[in-house]
Enzyme design. Structure first.
Site, PDB file in Angstrom:
ATOM      1  N   ASN A 182      -2.822   9.446  30.489  1.00  0.00           N
ATOM      2  CA  ASN A 182      -2.118   9.811  31.720  1.00  0.00           C
ATOM      3  C   ASN A 182      -2.799  11.066  32.269  1.00  0.00           C
ATOM      4  O   ASN A 182      -2.581  12.157  31.754  1.00  0.00           O
ATOM      5  CB  ASN A 182      -0.633  10.070  31.421  1.00  0.00           C
ATOM      6  CG  ASN A 182       0.127  10.479  32.672  1.00  0.00           C
ATOM      7  OD1 ASN A 182      -0.423  10.477  33.774  1.00  0.00           O
ATOM      8  ND2 ASN A 182       1.397  10.824  32.508  1.00  0.00           N
ATOM      9  N   TRP A 183      -3.628  10.848  33.273  1.00  0.00           N
ATOM     10  CA  TRP A 183      -4.377  11.993  33.825  1.00  0.00           C
ATOM     11  C   TRP A 183      -3.474  12.941  34.621  1.00  0.00           C
ATOM     12  O   TRP A 183      -3.877  14.049  34.939  1.00  0.00           O
ATOM     13  CB  TRP A 183      -5.498  11.488  34.738  1.00  0.00           C
ATOM     14  CG  TRP A 183      -6.648  10.834  34.041  1.00  0.00           C
ATOM     15  CD1 TRP A 183      -6.759  10.514  32.712  1.00  0.00           C
ATOM     16  CD2 TRP A 183      -7.890  10.416  34.650  1.00  0.00           C
ATOM     17  NE1 TRP A 183      -7.966   9.928  32.462  1.00  0.00           N
ATOM     18  CE2 TRP A 183      -8.679   9.848  33.629  1.00  0.00           C
ATOM     19  CE3 TRP A 183      -8.394  10.453  35.951  1.00  0.00           C
ATOM     20  CZ2 TRP A 183      -9.956   9.346  33.870  1.00  0.00           C
ATOM     21  CZ3 TRP A 183      -9.661   9.935  36.202  1.00  0.00           C
ATOM     22  CH2 TRP A 183     -10.428   9.394  35.163  1.00  0.00           C
ATOM     23  N   LYS A 184      -2.276  12.478  34.965  1.00  0.00           N
ATOM     24  CA  LYS A 184      -1.360  13.274  35.810  1.00  0.00           C
ATOM     25  C   LYS A 184      -2.106  13.710  37.083  1.00  0.00           C
ATOM     26  O   LYS A 184      -2.954  12.977  37.568  1.00  0.00           O
ATOM     27  CB  LYS A 184      -0.781  14.448  35.018  1.00  0.00           C
ATOM     28  CG  LYS A 184      -0.123  13.985  33.707  1.00  0.00           C
ATOM     29  CD  LYS A 184       0.690  15.038  33.024  1.00  0.00           C
ATOM     30  CE  LYS A 184       1.291  14.464  31.741  1.00  0.00           C
ATOM     31  NZ  LYS A 184       2.157  15.387  31.048  1.00  0.00           N
ATOM     32  N   HIS A 227       8.406   8.707  34.142  1.00  0.00           N
ATOM     33  CA  HIS A 227       7.901   9.865  33.401  1.00  0.00           C
ATOM     34  C   HIS A 227       8.874  11.029  33.603  1.00  0.00           C
ATOM     35  O   HIS A 227       9.446  11.184  34.683  1.00  0.00           O
ATOM     36  CB  HIS A 227       6.494  10.234  33.894  1.00  0.00           C
ATOM     37  CG  HIS A 227       5.815  11.186  32.967  1.00  0.00           C
ATOM     38  ND1 HIS A 227       6.108  12.534  32.964  1.00  0.00           N
ATOM     39  CD2 HIS A 227       4.904  10.992  31.990  1.00  0.00           C
ATOM     40  CE1 HIS A 227       5.394  13.118  32.018  1.00  0.00           C
ATOM     41  NE2 HIS A 227       4.655  12.212  31.406  1.00  0.00           N
ATOM     42  N   GLU A 268       8.395  14.000  34.170  1.00  0.00           N
ATOM     43  CA  GLU A 268       8.054  14.870  35.310  1.00  0.00           C
ATOM     44  C   GLU A 268       8.591  14.282  36.607  1.00  0.00           C
ATOM     45  O   GLU A 268       9.024  15.011  37.508  1.00  0.00           O
ATOM     46  CB  GLU A 268       6.527  15.066  35.357  1.00  0.00           C
ATOM     47  CG  GLU A 268       6.063  15.970  34.216  1.00  0.00           C
ATOM     48  CD  GLU A 268       4.686  15.656  33.664  1.00  0.00           C
ATOM     49  OE1 GLU A 268       3.898  14.965  34.331  1.00  0.00           O
ATOM     50  OE2 GLU A 268       4.402  16.105  32.529  1.00  0.00           O
ATOM     51  N   GLU A 303       8.737   9.805  25.013  1.00  0.00           N
ATOM     52  CA  GLU A 303       8.106  11.118  25.184  1.00  0.00           C
ATOM     53  C   GLU A 303       9.186  12.205  25.156  1.00  0.00           C
ATOM     54  O   GLU A 303       9.851  12.433  26.179  1.00  0.00           O
ATOM     55  CB  GLU A 303       7.373  11.187  26.527  1.00  0.00           C
ATOM     56  CG  GLU A 303       6.281  10.159  26.690  1.00  0.00           C
ATOM     57  CD  GLU A 303       5.230  10.605  27.698  1.00  0.00           C
ATOM     58  OE1 GLU A 303       4.063  10.644  27.316  1.00  0.00           O
ATOM     59  OE2 GLU A 303       5.586  10.945  28.845  1.00  0.00           O
ATOM     60  N   GLY A 316       2.997  18.722  26.747  1.00  0.00           N
ATOM     61  CA  GLY A 316       2.200  19.848  27.228  1.00  0.00           C
ATOM     62  C   GLY A 316       2.508  21.154  26.518  1.00  0.00           C
ATOM     63  O   GLY A 316       2.092  22.220  26.953  1.00  0.00           O
ATOM     64  N   SER A 346       1.842  15.864  23.301  1.00  0.00           N
ATOM     65  CA  SER A 346       0.837  16.616  22.540  1.00  0.00           C
ATOM     66  C   SER A 346       0.087  15.768  21.511  1.00  0.00           C
ATOM     67  O   SER A 346      -0.270  16.264  20.440  1.00  0.00           O
ATOM     68  CB  SER A 346       1.460  17.859  21.893  1.00  0.00           C
ATOM     69  OG  SER A 346       2.005  18.705  22.894  1.00  0.00           O
ATOM     70  N   GLY A 361      -1.462  12.960  27.611  1.00  0.00           N
ATOM     71  CA  GLY A 361      -1.745  13.776  28.791  1.00  0.00           C
ATOM     72  C   GLY A 361      -3.010  14.591  28.592  1.00  0.00           C
ATOM     73  O   GLY A 361      -4.131  14.090  28.729  1.00  0.00           O
TER      74      GLY A 361
HETATM   75  P1  13P Z   1       0.602  15.892  26.766  1.00  0.00           P
HETATM   76  O1  13P Z   1      -0.195  14.929  25.935  1.00  0.00           O
HETATM   77  O2  13P Z   1      -0.255  16.787  27.611  1.00  0.00           O
HETATM   78  O3  13P Z   1       1.626  16.611  25.960  1.00  0.00           O
HETATM   79  O4  13P Z   1       1.416  14.996  27.837  1.00  0.00           O
HETATM   80  C1  13P Z   1       2.146  13.922  27.395  1.00  0.00           C
HETATM   81  C2  13P Z   1       2.548  13.125  28.557  1.00  0.00           C
HETATM   82  O5  13P Z   1       3.388  13.538  29.330  1.00  0.00           O
HETATM   83  C3  13P Z   1       1.891  11.828  28.774  1.00  0.00           C
HETATM   84  O6  13P Z   1       2.530  11.103  29.760  1.00  0.00           O
END
Ligand code: 13P
Length: 253
Positions: free
Chosen positions: A9-11, A97, A99, A169, A175, A215, A236
């Protein structure tokens, strides 16, 4: 048999040029996707066409959008329909997600509509669920996640639910560098599968891939993925580094 999946997930990261470089670097590093393994790249909308070209002809590699709208088409300035995604050959969409739930107020009901429109158009949702730290500290994670699943997914038929990939998640691990232990991940993944088994039967539940996100990195992926109900990861930060993501692909069961 359910798939083992490494999903990036590049966000909202990278430029087009940096994204192209990342694909090229990943492709250049040794990795192999077995018949029941997949790599999925959820890239920003403007890079979908480039990403589709990069994985073209590559076995078991797919592109995902990070969102879609719940309406078929029309006057919804700035939104992206599943029909648009389908016309690019996109096969997955990340939905729900944390977010998006937090910053864009996406509710379980709204997500149910997005799930429906994806499935109507042969796009597989990667449906995210997971609790905040305060919920975990009060030991309320099972009830919280069960409600998310029930309100967004449990109206689906047994055939439809098997087209959905689940990503658990925990928000406190996203993150933050703080990963759920493999025991914590296994415990809640097993609970999630038991919810599907209760609703749809064991055979259906066994067919659903449940990914862990929060993470995940090259150094902890193998331990997490070794758990019987952890079918890969939604990644992420570490998915933005070619060597890390390839190590995660190579850690798949
Ligand atoms: P991280 O791997 O940066 O913790 O993010 C996880 C995530 O939200 C994947 O969708």
């Amino acid at each position: 048999m359910r798939k083992q999946i490494a999903a990036a997930n590049w966000k909202m990261n990278l430029t087009l040029q940096k994204g192209e470089e990342l694909f090229d670097d990943i492709i250049a590093l040794p990795h192999e996707l077995k018949a029941d393994q997949q790599a999925i790249f959820a890239v920003p909308f403007p890079y979908l066409a480039m990403a589709q070209q990069k994985v073209h002809g590559r076995k078991n590699a797919f592109i995902a959008a990070q969102n879609c709208y719940n309406k078929k088409s029309g006057a919804y300035t700035g939104e992206t329909s599943v029909e648009m995604l389908q016309s690019l050959g996109i096969s997955y969409v990340v939905l729900g997600h944390s977010e998006r739930r937090e910053y864009f107020n996406e509710s379980n009901q709204f997500l149910a509509e997005k799930v429906n429109i994806c499935l109507e158009n042969n796009i597989h949702p990667i449906f995210c669920c997971g609790e905040a730290l305060s919920v975990r500290e009060a030991n309320g994670q099972n009830d919280f996640v069960a409600k998310q699943l029930e309100e967004s997914l449990f109206h689906l038929s047994a055939e439809q639910i098997q087209k959905v990939v689940i990503a658990y998640e925990p928000i406190w691990a996203i993150g933050t560098g703080k990963t759920a232990t493999s025991e914590q991940a296994q415990e809640i993944h097993k609970f999630i599968r038991s919810q599907f088994a209760a609703k749809y039967g064991v055979a259906v539940a066994e067919n659903i891939s449940i990914l862990y996100g929060g993470s995940v990195k090259g150094s902890n992926a193998k331990e997490l993925f070794s758990q019987p109900d952890v079918d890969g990861g939604l990644v992420g930060g570490a998915s933005l580094v070619a060597s890390e993501f390839v190590a995660i692909i190579n850690a798949l069961k």
